[in-house]
Design a protein around this motif. Structure first.
Motif, PDB file in Angstrom:
ATOM      1  N   THR A  11       0.859  -1.180   0.000  1.00 53.38           N
ATOM      2  CA  THR A  11       0.000   0.000   0.000  1.00 53.38           C
ATOM      3  C   THR A  11       0.899   1.236   0.000  1.00 53.38           C
ATOM      4  N   LEU A  12       0.379   2.331  -0.557  1.00 49.54           N
ATOM      5  CA  LEU A  12       1.175   3.563  -0.578  1.00 49.54           C
ATOM      6  C   LEU A  12       1.311   4.168   0.820  1.00 49.54           C
ATOM      7  N   ASP A  13       0.570   3.632   1.806  1.00 42.86           N
ATOM      8  CA  ASP A  13       0.753   4.085   3.188  1.00 42.86           C
ATOM      9  C   ASP A  13       2.032   3.511   3.793  1.00 42.86           C
ATOM     10  N   ASN A  14       2.585   2.475   3.141  1.00 47.52           N
ATOM     11  CA  ASN A  14       3.859   1.896   3.606  1.00 47.52           C
ATOM     12  C   ASN A  14       4.998   2.654   2.911  1.00 47.52           C
ATOM     13  N   PRO A  15       5.822   3.415   3.672  1.00 40.57           N
ATOM     14  CA  PRO A  15       6.881   4.209   3.046  1.00 40.57           C
ATOM     15  C   PRO A  15       7.886   3.358   2.258  1.00 40.57           C
ATOM     16  N   VAL A  16       8.045   2.085   2.652  1.00 40.07           N
ATOM     17  CA  VAL A  16       8.992   1.210   1.947  1.00 40.07           C
ATOM     18  C   VAL A  16       8.435   0.864   0.560  1.00 40.07           C
ATOM     19  N   PHE A  17       7.151   0.502   0.495  1.00 46.77           N
ATOM     20  CA  PHE A  17       6.559   0.157  -0.808  1.00 46.77           C
ATOM     21  C   PHE A  17       6.492   1.391  -1.711  1.00 46.77           C
ATOM     22  N   LYS A  18       6.213   2.532  -1.104  1.00 43.85           N
ATOM     23  CA  LYS A  18       6.143   3.786  -1.872  1.00 43.85           C
ATOM     24  C   LYS A  18       7.519   4.086  -2.492  1.00 43.85           C
ATOM     25  N   ALA A  19       8.569   3.933  -1.679  1.00 42.52           N
ATOM     26  CA  ALA A  19       9.929   4.187  -2.182  1.00 42.52           C
ATOM     27  C   ALA A  19      10.308   3.152  -3.243  1.00 42.52           C
ATOM     28  N   TYR A  20       9.890   1.906  -3.036  1.00 44.39           N
ATOM     29  CA  TYR A  20      10.153   0.840  -4.029  1.00 44.39           C
ATOM     30  C   TYR A  20       9.570   1.258  -5.380  1.00 44.39           C
ATOM     31  N   LEU A  21       8.310   1.725  -5.389  1.00 45.57           N
ATOM     32  CA  LEU A  21       7.667   2.136  -6.647  1.00 45.57           C
ATOM     33  C   LEU A  21       8.367   3.353  -7.246  1.00 45.57           C
ATOM     34  N   PHE A  22       8.766   4.295  -6.393  1.00 45.31           N
ATOM     35  CA  PHE A  22       9.420   5.515  -6.874  1.00 45.31           C
ATOM     36  C   PHE A  22      10.743   5.177  -7.575  1.00 45.31           C
ATOM     37  N   TYR A  23      11.590   4.389  -6.901  1.00 46.42           N
ATOM     38  CA  TYR A  23      12.898   4.063  -7.513  1.00 46.42           C
ATOM     39  C   TYR A  23      12.726   3.112  -8.701  1.00 46.42           C
ATOM     40  N   ASN A  24      11.702   2.262  -8.674  1.00 48.77           N
ATOM     41  CA  ASN A  24      11.411   1.435  -9.863  1.00 48.77           C
ATOM     42  C   ASN A  24      11.103   2.332 -11.062  1.00 48.77           C
ATOM     43  N   ALA A  25      10.317   3.380 -10.837  1.00 46.88           N
ATOM     44  CA  ALA A  25       9.945   4.274 -11.938  1.00 46.88           C
ATOM     45  C   ALA A  25      11.203   4.934 -12.513  1.00 46.88           C
ATOM     46  N   ILE A  26      12.120   5.329 -11.652  1.00 46.56           N
ATOM     47  CA  ILE A  26      13.379   5.936 -12.138  1.00 46.56           C
ATOM     48  C   ILE A  26      14.166   4.911 -12.955  1.00 46.56           C
ATOM     49  N   LEU A  27      14.214   3.668 -12.445  1.00 45.95           N
ATOM     50  CA  LEU A  27      14.970   2.626 -13.156  1.00 45.95           C
ATOM     51  C   LEU A  27      14.323   2.281 -14.499  1.00 45.95           C
ATOM     52  N   VAL A  28      13.000   2.264 -14.544  1.00 46.71           N
ATOM     53  CA  VAL A  28      12.307   1.995 -15.816  1.00 46.71           C
ATOM     54  C   VAL A  28      12.626   3.117 -16.807  1.00 46.71           C
ATOM     55  N   ALA A  29      12.559   4.359 -16.358  1.00 51.98           N
ATOM     56  CA  ALA A  29      12.865   5.493 -17.248  1.00 51.98           C
ATOM     57  C   ALA A  29      14.313   5.395 -17.734  1.00 51.98           C
ATOM     58  N   LYS A  30      15.228   5.025 -16.824  1.00 45.66           N
ATOM     59  CA  LYS A  30      16.631   4.876 -17.209  1.00 45.66           C
ATOM     60  C   LYS A  30      16.809   3.790 -18.271  1.00 45.66           C
ATOM     61  N   MET A  31      16.105   2.663 -18.072  1.00 43.89           N
ATOM     62  CA  MET A  31      16.226   1.579 -19.063  1.00 43.89           C
ATOM     63  C   MET A  31      15.639   1.986 -20.412  1.00 43.89           C
ATOM     64  N   LEU A  32      14.498   2.684 -20.380  1.00 42.95           N
ATOM     65  CA  LEU A  32      13.895   3.131 -21.647  1.00 42.95           C
ATOM     66  C   LEU A  32      14.834   4.078 -22.384  1.00 42.95           C
ATOM     67  N   SER A  33      15.574   4.877 -21.623  1.00 44.43           N
ATOM     68  CA  SER A  33      16.484   5.852 -22.256  1.00 44.43           C
ATOM     69  C   SER A  33      17.592   5.142 -23.047  1.00 44.43           C
TER      70      SER A  33
END
Ligand SMILES: N[C@@H](CCC(=O)N[C@@H](CS)C(=O)NCC(=O)O)C(=O)O
Length: 153
Positions: A11-33
Motif C-alpha cells: 500500500t502507498l501508506d507503507n513508506p517502503v513500498f512507496k519508495a520501491y515504486l518511486f525508484y522502480n519508476a526511475i529505473l524503468v525510465a533509465k532503461m527506456l532511455s
C-alpha cells in the motif's frame, strides 16, 4: 476486520513500498532511455541493423559498430540486473524491513545503475569504475535475496 500483513505492506501508506515504486519508476525510465541512446549512436554513426532502416538515409550502412554495440551491451547489462533486482526488491518489501535501510538500499541500487550506464555508455570511464558500479548494485540484490530467504527459517 483486521488487515493482513500483505494489505499493510502493499500500500502507498507503507513508506517502503512507496519508495520501491518511486525508484522502480526511475529505473524503468533509465532503461527506456537506453533505446534512445542506441538510436542516437546509430544516427550519429550512420549504421543500422536492417535493410529497411537505410532506405530513408542512403549514405548509411548495415554494419556492426563498436560505439553502438557498447550502448547495446550496457542495455543488456541493465536487463540482466535491473529486472532481477525488481523481483528481489519486491520480496524484500514483503519482509517488512526498516524503512531507513530499505530506502537507502533502493537509492544505492538506483545510483549504482545510473553510474554503470554513465561510465559504460556515456563518458566511458576506465575500469574499475564499471565493475564497482556493477558490484554495488549486485551486492544490494544479493543482500535482498538473502533477507528474503532468511524469512523462511
Ligand atoms: N553478462 C555480463 C556478466 C558480468 C557483468 O555483468 N559484469 C559487469 C561488470 S565488469 C559488466 O559491466 N559487464 C559488461 C557487460 O555486461 O557488457 C558480462 O558478460 O560481462
Amino acid at each position: 476486520m483486521a488487515k493482513t500483513a500483505i494489505e499493510t505492506l502493499i500500500t502507498l501508506d507503507n513508506p517502503v513500498f512507496k519508495a520501491y515504486l518511486f525508484y522502480n519508476a526511475i529505473l524503468v525510465a533509465k532503461m527506456l532511455s537506453m533505446s534512445f541512446l542506441t538510436a542516437r549512436q546509430r544516427v550519429a554513426k550512420g549504421v543500422f541493423p536492417n535493410p529497411e532502416d537505410i532506405v530513408l538515409s542512403p549514405k548509411s550502412k548495415i554494419k556492426v559498430d563498436e560505439d553502438v554495440e557498447r550502448v547495446r551491451r550496457a542495455h543488456q547489462n541493465d536487463l540482466e540486473n535491473i529486472t532481477v533486482y525488481m523481483v528481489a526488491a519486491f520480496g524484500f518489501v514483503l519482509t517488512n524491513p526498516s524503512p531507513w535501510l530499505a530506502i537507502n538500499l533502493f537509492r544505492a541500487f538506483t545510483f549504482a545503475r545510473i553510474a554503470h550506464t554513465l561510465v559504460y555508455a556515456v563518458v566511458v570511464v576506465p575500469q574499475p569504475a564499471r565493475a564497482i558500479a556493477f558490484f554495488v548494485g549486485t551486492s544490494v540484490t544479493i543482500y535482498m535475496v538473502a533477507v528474503s530467504l532468511k524469512a523462511f527459517y
